[in-house]
Design an enzyme around this catalytic site. Structure first.
Site, PDB file in Angstrom:
ATOM      1  N   LYS A  11      40.848  50.583  36.332  1.00 46.33           N
ATOM      2  CA  LYS A  11      41.453  49.766  37.387  1.00 46.33           C
ATOM      3  C   LYS A  11      42.894  49.430  37.024  1.00 46.33           C
ATOM      4  O   LYS A  11      43.311  49.476  35.855  1.00 46.33           O
ATOM      5  CB  LYS A  11      40.659  48.477  37.623  1.00 46.33           C
ATOM      6  CG  LYS A  11      40.511  47.558  36.395  1.00 46.33           C
ATOM      7  CD  LYS A  11      41.713  46.693  36.083  1.00 46.33           C
ATOM      8  CE  LYS A  11      41.511  45.819  34.849  1.00 46.33           C
ATOM      9  NZ  LYS A  11      42.752  45.120  34.427  1.00 46.33           N
ATOM     10  N   ASP A 136      36.067  40.843  34.060  1.00 47.15           N
ATOM     11  CA  ASP A 136      36.389  41.971  34.940  1.00 47.15           C
ATOM     12  C   ASP A 136      35.161  42.756  35.387  1.00 47.15           C
ATOM     13  O   ASP A 136      35.267  43.598  36.282  1.00 47.15           O
ATOM     14  CB  ASP A 136      37.350  42.936  34.231  1.00 47.15           C
ATOM     15  CG  ASP A 136      38.776  42.419  34.177  1.00 47.15           C
ATOM     16  OD1 ASP A 136      39.077  41.418  34.855  1.00 47.15           O
ATOM     17  OD2 ASP A 136      39.589  43.019  33.447  1.00 47.15           O
TER      18      ASP A 136
END
Length: 284
Positions: A11, A136
């Site tokens: 990401k 996350d």
């Protein structure tokens, strides 16, 4: 049974604002996550023995510290599943680069084993387990590009442009705790709206501190800034810039110093994990 090639995508944090700090020390954030085409792949061999094992070797990561092992044990504890698993991670995402590789691996492990073990927990329960493993992890379970607030757990799907990025790994690992404990870290940035971000973008409040603490990151950002707007993802160490097309990014990548790794990738607002899960379910 062997189930292979489960993707665990990297990401990017397209921006990162620190807007406050809780009494327990956790920082309050605003950020936007988008997946990129760089991904680890994970193979799962289901075992009748009930044991959880890792057959891959990750340099510097002990088995007991590996998030995929912790994720598998968390799911067994939650569901009482009697099956086991041998997990093999094919690493493509640089470790310690700020691309979320470890968190993504953990999320893919939860999603995959929830299916392969027949646990069938709702995604909300997987998210709760994931948050206990790392801030996350939930974004990778949700599998949609998202606007995040709180400590990163309050998510809302967004649709930023799926740009072409050149991502550079400058060969060092950033210690996130060191960055967030810095006295000169900005902790009072004014909040913005999703519309503000989509129209005007944002900054990364960690950049000044990381540039000061890690010369390798500073040098890489200064180099990339000669060609495009260089940004830090999360606390780094990876940096990135967007380009109009693959060819433009390739021209810059071809000039990259040998001491750094470069990846030309496309941004993705939907994680390939969703497609892999759908494929698995068609086999049942």
């Amino acid at each position: 049974m062997v189930s292979s090639k489960w993707p665990a995508p990297a990401k990017l944090n397209l921006f990162l604002h620190i807007i406050g700090q809780r009494p327990d020390g956790y920082h309050l954030l605003q950020t936007a996550f988008q997946f990129i085409e760089l991904a680890d792949e994970i193979d799962f061999t289901i075992l009748d023995s009930g044991k959880v094992k890792r057959s891959s070797v990750l340099e510097g990561v002990a088995v007991t510290d590996d998030l995929v092992i912790k994720a598998a044990h968390a799911l067994k504890e939650k569901t009482g599943c009697k099956l086991g698993v041998d997990i093999k991670v094919h690493k493509k995402i640089p470790i310690g680069g700020g691309l979320g590789g470890g968190s993504s691996d953990a999320a893919t492990t939860l999603v995959a084993l929830n299916e392969l073990w027949g646990c069938r927990l709702p995604s909300e329960e997987l998210v709760t387990m994931g948050l206990s493993l790392g801030a996350d992890v939930p974004i990778f379970i949700h599998s949609q590009a998202s606007w995040a607030e709180g400590i990163g757990e309050d998510l809302m799907p967004i649709e930023p442009e799926e740009s072409i990025y050149l991502v550079i790994y400058p060969g060092c690992s950033v210690v996130t705790a060191k960055v967030f404990s810095a006295d000169d870290l900005t902790r009072n940035t004014t909040t913005i709206t999703i519309r503000d971000f989509l129209e005007r973008g944002g900054i990364n409040d960690c950049e000044t501190v990381v540039r000061k603490q890690y010369k390798e990151v500073k040098n890489a950002m200064d180099w990339l800034a000669r060609f495009a707007h260089a940004r830090l993802t999360g606390t780094g160490a990876c940096i990135f810039a967007s380009f109009s097309d693959f060819q433009e990014a390739s021209v810059v990548k071809d000039q990259l110093p040998d001491k750094w790794q470069g990846y030309i990738v496309k941004g993705m607002n939907s994680s390939p994990l969703l497609e892999r899960l759908a494929i698995e379910r068609t086999r049942e």
